[in-house]
Design a protein around this motif. Sequence first.
Motif, PDB file in Angstrom:
ATOM      1  N   ALA A 262      65.273   3.529 -15.386  1.00  0.00           N
ATOM      2  CA  ALA A 262      65.282   4.393 -14.201  1.00  0.00           C
ATOM      3  C   ALA A 262      65.875   5.747 -14.541  1.00  0.00           C
ATOM      4  CB  ALA A 262      66.062   3.726 -13.075  1.00  0.00           C
TER       5      ALA A 262
ATOM      6  N   LYS B  67      56.568  -2.946 -10.237  1.00  0.00           N
ATOM      7  CA  LYS B  67      56.529  -2.941  -8.776  1.00  0.00           C
ATOM      8  C   LYS B  67      57.238  -4.158  -8.182  1.00  0.00           C
ATOM      9  CE  LYS B  67      53.411  -2.719  -4.837  1.00  0.00           C
ATOM     10  NZ  LYS B  67      54.078  -3.823  -4.138  1.00  0.00           N
TER      11      LYS B  67
ATOM     12  N   PHE C 275      61.407  -4.419  -7.638  1.00  0.00           N
ATOM     13  CA  PHE C 275      62.175  -3.704  -6.622  1.00  0.00           C
ATOM     14  C   PHE C 275      61.565  -3.997  -5.254  1.00  0.00           C
ATOM     15  CE2 PHE C 275      62.550  -1.324 -10.565  1.00  0.00           C
ATOM     16  CZ  PHE C 275      63.917  -1.160 -10.685  1.00  0.00           C
ATOM     17  N   SER C 276      62.330  -3.760  -4.211  1.00  0.00           N
ATOM     18  CA  SER C 276      61.872  -4.049  -2.853  1.00  0.00           C
ATOM     19  C   SER C 276      60.873  -3.002  -2.386  1.00  0.00           C
ATOM     20  CB  SER C 276      63.071  -4.080  -1.895  1.00  0.00           C
ATOM     21  OG  SER C 276      63.678  -2.799  -1.813  1.00  0.00           O
ATOM     22  N   ASP C 277      60.075  -3.389  -1.381  1.00  0.00           N
ATOM     23  CA  ASP C 277      59.126  -2.444  -0.796  1.00  0.00           C
ATOM     24  C   ASP C 277      59.834  -1.270  -0.142  1.00  0.00           C
ATOM     25  OD1 ASP C 277      57.033  -3.967  -1.640  1.00  0.00           O
ATOM     26  OD2 ASP C 277      56.702  -4.971   0.280  1.00  0.00           O
ATOM     27  N   LEU C 278      60.987  -1.521   0.446  1.00  0.00           N
ATOM     28  CA  LEU C 278      61.737  -0.432   1.068  1.00  0.00           C
ATOM     29  C   LEU C 278      62.181   0.595   0.029  1.00  0.00           C
ATOM     30  CD1 LEU C 278      62.984   0.761   3.615  1.00  0.00           C
ATOM     31  CD2 LEU C 278      65.017  -0.634   3.172  1.00  0.00           C
ATOM     32  N   GLY C 279      62.596   0.106  -1.148  1.00  0.00           N
ATOM     33  CA  GLY C 279      63.001   1.029  -2.212  1.00  0.00           C
ATOM     34  C   GLY C 279      61.848   1.886  -2.692  1.00  0.00           C
ATOM     35  N   TRP C 280      60.692   1.252  -2.897  1.00  0.00           N
ATOM     36  CA  TRP C 280      59.515   2.033  -3.302  1.00  0.00           C
ATOM     37  C   TRP C 280      59.109   3.006  -2.198  1.00  0.00           C
ATOM     38  CZ3 TRP C 280      58.596   2.388  -8.111  1.00  0.00           C
ATOM     39  CH2 TRP C 280      58.729   1.305  -8.975  1.00  0.00           C
TER      40      TRP C 280
ATOM     41  N   ILE D 223      61.033   4.481   0.097  1.00  0.00           N
ATOM     42  CA  ILE D 223      61.961   5.622   0.159  1.00  0.00           C
ATOM     43  C   ILE D 223      61.727   6.562  -1.026  1.00  0.00           C
ATOM     44  CG2 ILE D 223      64.389   6.254   0.058  1.00  0.00           C
ATOM     45  CD1 ILE D 223      65.028   3.684   1.565  1.00  0.00           C
ATOM     46  N   THR D 224      61.525   5.995  -2.214  1.00  0.00           N
ATOM     47  CA  THR D 224      61.252   6.839  -3.389  1.00  0.00           C
ATOM     48  C   THR D 224      59.986   7.657  -3.202  1.00  0.00           C
ATOM     49  OG1 THR D 224      62.313   5.175  -4.787  1.00  0.00           O
ATOM     50  CG2 THR D 224      60.922   6.801  -5.874  1.00  0.00           C
TER      51      THR D 224
ATOM     52  N   HIS E 109      54.547   0.864   2.354  1.00  0.00           N
ATOM     53  CA  HIS E 109      55.639   0.007   1.897  1.00  0.00           C
ATOM     54  C   HIS E 109      56.745  -0.135   2.940  1.00  0.00           C
ATOM     55  CE1 HIS E 109      53.739   0.525  -2.038  1.00  0.00           C
ATOM     56  NE2 HIS E 109      54.430  -0.535  -2.421  1.00  0.00           N
TER      57      HIS E 109
END
Length: 874
Positions: free
Chosen positions: A414, A462, A465-470, A472-473, A517
């Motif tokens: 990362a 993919k 990591f969580s869908d929320l993290g993707w 927000i990114t 996401h």
Amino acid sequence: MEGLLLLIALVLAVWLLNLNGRIKILEERISTLVDRMNAGAAPPVAAQRDRAKTPIETSTPHTAKAYASRKTARITADVPNSEPNPVIEPPAPAAQAGDAPEKPSRSWSFEELVGGKLPIWVGGISLVFAGFFLVRYTIEAGLLGPGTRSVLATLFALLLIAGSQWGGRLPKIGESFSADPRIAQSLAGAGVAILYGTLYMAAEIYGLIGLPVTFTLLIATTILAFALALRHGPPTALMGLVGGFAAPWVAGLGANNVPALLLYLGVFLAGLYGLALWRRWLWLLLLASGGGAIWTIGLIATAESALPLIGLFVIVAGSAAVLVGDRFANSDPRLEAMARYAPMGLALVQLAMLLPRLEFSWIGWAFYGALSAGAIALALRDERHLPNLFGALLVCLMPLAAGWEGSAPHGMMAGASIGIGLLFAIPAHARAFEDRAGRAYWAMLALMAQAIPFVAAFSVAKADFSDLGWGITSALLVLPAGFIAWRWRQAASRIDQVTQVASAALAAAFAWLALTHILPNDYFASVTLAVAAALAAWATRTSGEGMQKLAAVPAGFGIFALLVGSWQFLDALFEALGGDQLMLSELPDLGDAAKLTLLPAGLALATGLLPHFALGRIMRKALAVAGGAGLLAFVWLIAKQIAHIDSPSQFITLGLAERVVMTQALFLTGWLALRQAGDSASLYAKAGLAATALALLRLVWFDLGVFNPLYVPQALGPAPIANLGTVHLGLAAFWLWQLARNPIVKNAYPHLPKTAEIGSLILMALAALVTVRQLVQGNLISGATIDVGENYLYSAALLALAIIWLVVGIRGGLSILRLAGLALLTLVTLKVFLIDASALEGVLRILSFMGLGIALIGIGWAYGRVMRAGAARE
């Protein structure tokens, strides 16, 4: 001993070939002189050769004048006190040792190349390998000790170099050196190459000399190679390059001692780079860079230690090659481009290969970042280096993806992804907003800097990591791309238009990823169509055709997602068209349908119809059709909730009533929309015609076709006259009659009114028949028999309808009604004579024929008066 004899044989062969060539030249000159003496006075051979080189008689005036000017200048310089216009033959230029031969006026022939040039060059290279293999032979045979071998190899190399320098002074063979400079060039190159190999052998194989002495001797050898190449030209430099790079390989070494080998390569490359810069030999720089890359790639693949040292060497060697190549100007443009891009590209590829060997550690990423930072610095100074940055980002995709997929820590990967992105994005964004000619390319670089690291991580990691993290990114990455899209909203040039579309596409892609996401999967179609709507609105703002095409991509995917999300509606539609009775429990849930169908359908309809969104004509129609169909499907689902038919008995009781309400609502909607329409191109006109067509399709397919009450039991209502069949068909006939009289329909579709009138008349006749059927059969008309009374009532109803049509047509001047009345009257007459009368007997048959005759006579008399009155008025 065999190797030494082979070497002596090669030298003698070269000398004999050269001697043979000179004898042939002498024979040709003697033959020419004898022929001219026999023909008459013969000018000197040198003058003949000079005249052959400068054919003044056949040259153009400009060429002749130039030659005369050069000739006069030469004569004046040689003879200051000569008289005006002296007649002097130009002297033949004397060949001096070391001077390059005069360039021929014609191209090399195959015989000259293969017979005169290649043997000398190949012979020099053979000398290099002969020396190397001679040393190896002594090692394998155990003939000489390490010190003796090294001394003999050094003496042999110095002997070759001495021959190249002073061979022209030797008796007998000295003329060969003077006549053909390539002999000295090949000897000098071979000597330099053997010196390099000998130093490497003495230091690394035998350990006879230490590192300081080795380094000093390498520098001395490089200086000697400089001097020899400066004197003898490119062939010597090329021979030295081949020998220097081949020395470790001939010695049988590779990754045994990486530090010393890299030190050797570094000094050797420094000498080659310096020589290339001093003599302006760009080709030598490219060959040196490629040779160094071959060695380092081999070390990357095979070395087990000192890997960071290899990375450091790659950075220094690649950067030095780019910096040296940047100093060349006014050279071959193709070579300049290769020198600008090839060394940097090779270095980046090598570091990308080294990263997995370093297990994607911070030191590996630091190497890649350092070289990329150097490339950025060069591009900021000179934008001709900008393609190197695009190449650095593309090459970086491979190690990033491999690191995410491998066992490298996610924290480190990362950090590497963010660091690579920021390293390129910050200077690219800063330069993109300056008023410069190449700012669009910097903007494209900034877009790639945020896209490539994200794509590498997203495509591989993919699930980690969580869908929320993707989400927000992705949402954060919308901002820089959207900012570039805003700055490039006014695009003039082609590259600006590409930047405009690319930035908008990237911003839309990140926005779509963020929303898909963060929101549940039920909103997939809505998100896709919302992105399409945003791009279409932005296309209106930018007035760009490319932006419209871009918006069509998510619009098409959104329509497809709408269809997939509405699969239960489609399944119900196909079942209904096939004649299945739909129960409420088989239909989609109302809440799910609102998310999967209603919301995306509304977005599609608004995007396709409103002028705020710029799209192509075909895509607009597709969105309008898909959105309208989705809204209609949801309205139909709501209407199905009212009757709540969930069993076969309920279908018998309420099935026809439900369809009548839905169909008549569509007819009413179409009629109201057409009344509000200003012209045929308006939205109201299109919606009105679509609603009317759909209502008529439902009437014909369902009510008169698969769910006809005549053979599918359905209640028509308790009233003997005001039944659902009569109301349904009668109202449908009314709507078609109104459609035929609409001025917009008349003007836009000239043939449609006549068709609508005929359809209305047919529905009136069917309404009369279904009325009679219910009078006889009752609430359910699906009986299989028709008795005599019912049959006769059909004739009476149709006869009454024919008379009404005739009366209304005569009074209103409507020819369609008069003709329809006559046609229906004819059909009723035939029916009475052929069918009805055959079932009567006695007085009933007489009275029926009598009544029918009187009625027909009266109708004919009245119709004749109307026709005569109309003819008199005309």
